[in-house]
Every structure is written in structure tokens, then in C-alpha cells.
Design a protein around this motif. Structure first.
Motif, PDB file in Angstrom:
ATOM      1  N   CYS A  78      42.655  39.203  50.058  1.00  0.00           N
ATOM      2  CA  CYS A  78      41.552  38.341  50.484  1.00  0.00           C
ATOM      3  C   CYS A  78      40.416  38.344  49.472  1.00  0.00           C
ATOM      4  N   GLY A  79      40.154  39.500  48.858  1.00  0.00           N
ATOM      5  CA  GLY A  79      39.140  39.535  47.816  1.00  0.00           C
ATOM      6  C   GLY A  79      39.513  38.642  46.648  1.00  0.00           C
ATOM      7  N   ALA A  81      41.475  36.031  46.840  1.00  0.00           N
ATOM      8  CA  ALA A  81      41.388  34.644  47.308  1.00  0.00           C
ATOM      9  C   ALA A  81      39.944  34.158  47.307  1.00  0.00           C
ATOM     10  N   CYS A  82      39.021  35.015  47.768  1.00  0.00           N
ATOM     11  CA  CYS A  82      37.607  34.650  47.751  1.00  0.00           C
ATOM     12  C   CYS A  82      37.121  34.426  46.323  1.00  0.00           C
ATOM     13  N   GLU A  83      37.545  35.291  45.413  1.00  0.00           N
ATOM     14  CA  GLU A  83      37.183  35.131  44.014  1.00  0.00           C
ATOM     15  C   GLU A  83      37.730  33.808  43.455  1.00  0.00           C
ATOM     16  N   SER A  84      38.907  33.421  43.915  1.00  0.00           N
ATOM     17  CA  SER A  84      39.512  32.154  43.486  1.00  0.00           C
ATOM     18  C   SER A  84      38.676  30.969  43.947  1.00  0.00           C
ATOM     19  N   VAL A  85      38.192  31.023  45.192  1.00  0.00           N
ATOM     20  CA  VAL A  85      37.362  29.933  45.724  1.00  0.00           C
ATOM     21  C   VAL A  85      36.027  29.883  44.984  1.00  0.00           C
ATOM     22  N   LEU A  86      35.461  31.039  44.684  1.00  0.00           N
ATOM     23  CA  LEU A  86      34.224  31.051  43.907  1.00  0.00           C
ATOM     24  C   LEU A  86      34.447  30.436  42.528  1.00  0.00           C
ATOM     25  N   THR A 125      31.446  38.984  42.152  1.00  0.00           N
ATOM     26  CA  THR A 125      32.789  39.529  41.998  1.00  0.00           C
ATOM     27  C   THR A 125      32.820  41.024  42.301  1.00  0.00           C
ATOM     28  N   THR A 126      31.827  41.738  41.808  1.00  0.00           N
ATOM     29  CA  THR A 126      31.769  43.175  42.065  1.00  0.00           C
ATOM     30  C   THR A 126      31.644  43.461  43.555  1.00  0.00           C
ATOM     31  N   ALA A 127      30.809  42.691  44.245  1.00  0.00           N
ATOM     32  CA  ALA A 127      30.629  42.892  45.688  1.00  0.00           C
ATOM     33  C   ALA A 127      31.920  42.623  46.445  1.00  0.00           C
ATOM     34  N   LEU A 128      32.715  41.691  45.958  1.00  0.00           N
ATOM     35  CA  LEU A 128      33.975  41.350  46.629  1.00  0.00           C
ATOM     36  C   LEU A 128      35.066  42.380  46.379  1.00  0.00           C
ATOM     37  N   ARG A 129      35.140  42.931  45.158  1.00  0.00           N
ATOM     38  CA  ARG A 129      36.337  43.630  44.737  1.00  0.00           C
ATOM     39  C   ARG A 129      36.240  45.148  44.666  1.00  0.00           C
ATOM     40  N   GLU A 130      35.045  45.709  44.680  1.00  0.00           N
ATOM     41  CA  GLU A 130      34.909  47.160  44.602  1.00  0.00           C
ATOM     42  C   GLU A 130      34.218  47.646  45.867  1.00  0.00           C
TER      43      GLU A 130
END
Length: 242
Positions: A78-79, A81-86, A125-130
Motif C-alpha cells: 500500500c505504501g 501504491a500511495c507513492e505511485s499515486v503521488l 515518501t519518507t512518511a509513507l515508507r519508513e
């Protein structure tokens, strides 16, 4: 066969109790990777740019312990996927985004945004993935936190909020009120439930909440999840899915 069920609730497996899990962090070098999404279509390029530039996407990401187990999203699909939408949003005109991680609480210090998706790319990106586990579930805390940090924006601003969770919590009046406090039908429930932890009774409870849409992912795949989220974003822009 599609692995995405949107606006349709299908029981997969057997509902059960999720045990406590140890804290686990997701790191970008081992987590799922984002994909490049097809361009947004359905209007002239200049009009798409105008609508996207006046849009805000919000990502309320469940960091409860159950999301780190085999029934949840341990590889952070999901992270990705969210990064992809961003990434799609950045390429299509910009706009803003906000990340609200939540579990037992929605800590203010972990919130990023709303900020410009271009100049704030690294922070988003950092907030989403780490991240690590935030304990249990309090979706209403996430909704209240978003209401606190989001401003009204300019007239005509288009908003899409993706509420990503495994759905294993009681649906409360506070959750219903939290959704109603945000722009009408702007909150989209993205339910991750590969092993049926969210049974029929709980599904029926989720149906009573005034979400803009219900999407249930029976199988996690970055491309499928990202495309479905992109379709919801396009709908928020008043455009057809690509």
C-alpha cells in the motif's frame, strides 16, 4: 480474474482474532516498489493540469500491529501504491498531499503536510515508507487528525482521502462523525483483508459509514492497488479512470 472488489463486499476465509505482533519497521530497500501509472485522461491537458493543481490527496495509513502480519501488508504494497499515486499527481499538475499514520493514536509528530507534492516529495515518501507499529486501532483518531491539519483550501479544491486499513476494529459513532466532518464523500475506504479477518458482521458495520467508496483488496499487488487508487483519484477530479 480481477483481484480488486470495489463497492462489493466479499468474505474471504474465516474471521478470527489477530494476535499481538512485535514492532516491525518497513525499509525502502526491502519494501515493495512503486509503479508508473498511465496518464490521467478525459479532458484537455490544460484542464487536467488545472484540476490536479487544485487537488489534495490524503493518505491515512493503518500502522496497527495486524497490518504487519501475513493477513495484512508486511511488504508495504500500500505504501508503494500511495507513492505511485503521488507520482501521478506530480506529473499531472502538482497539488498537495498529507500523510497521517495511525494506530492506537495518530501522533501529530508523524503527520506530514498538507504540502506541495513536488517540493515535498522526499518528506511525503519518507512518511509513507519508513515506519513502525503504532499498536492497536483508532480510526477516529486518524480522521480527527486529518480534520485538524487540513485547511479549507481554495474554492473548487478537489480532495481525495484514502483510508487504508485491515478493517479489524469496531465501527463507532466517532468514526461515522469523523467521516462526516470531512468533505462529503471524499473518504475512500481501502480495505486490506487477504485472510478474512473482517467478517460479514463487521463488513455490514462498515457499510453504514458515509464513505465515498469501498474498495476491498483480496490480493495485494502494487499495480492493481495503485491503479484502483488512481481511478478513485480521477473520479475526485471529475474525470473517468484511465
Amino acid at each position: 480474474m480481477s483481484v480488486v472488489q470495489r463497492d462489493a463486499w466479499v468474505t474471504v476465509g474465516r474471521a478470527g482474532i489477530v494476535p499481538d505482533l512485535p514492532v516491525r519497521a518497513s525499509h525502502r530497500r526491502t519494501a515493495a516498489k512503486p509503479v508508473s501509472l498511465a496518464p490521467i485522461r478525459g479532458a484537455a491537458r490544460a484542464e487536467i493540469i488545472r484540476r490536479v493543481a487544485a487537488s489534495t490527496t490524503a493518505y491515512l495509513v493503518d500502522r496497527s500491529g495486524s497490518m504487519y502480519g501475513a493477513w495484512g501488508d508486511p511488504s508495504d504494497v500500500c505504501g508503494a501504491a500511495c507513492e505511485s499515486v503521488l507520482g501521478l499527481q506530480r506529473r499531472s499538475g502538482g497539488g498537495r498531499a498529507v500523510i497521517v499514520p495511525w494506530g492506537s493514536t495518530a501522533p501529530a509528530e508523524l503527520v506530514v503536510g498538507p504540502i506541495d507534492v513536488r517540493t515535498g516529495e522526499k518528506k511525503l515518501t519518507t512518511a509513507l515508507r519508513e515506519h513502525g507499529s503504532l499498536g492497536g486501532n483508532d480510526m477516529s483518531a486518524a480522521l480527527r487528525r486529518l480534520a485538524e491539519v487540513a485547511d479549507s483550501g481554495a474554492d473548487g479544491e478537489r480532495i481525495a482521502t484514502f483510508l487504508i486499513t485491515d478493517g479489524i476494529e469496531t465501527v463507532t459513532d466517532e468514526i461515522r462523525e469523523g467521516v462526516r466532518a470531512l468533505p462529503d464523500r471524499s473518504v475512500h475506504l481501502c480495505l486490506i483483508d487477504r485472510r478474512g479477518g473482517c467478517g460479514p458482521d463487521l463488513e455490514a458495520q462498515w457499510r453504514t459509514v458515509e464513505f465515498g467508496s469501498f474498495t476491498r483488496f483480496a490480493k495485494l499487488d502494487v499495480g492493481s492497488v495503485a491503479r484502483e487508487m488512481a481511478a478513485l483519484y480521477a473520479g475526485a477530479l471529475g474525470l473517468p479512470p484511465s
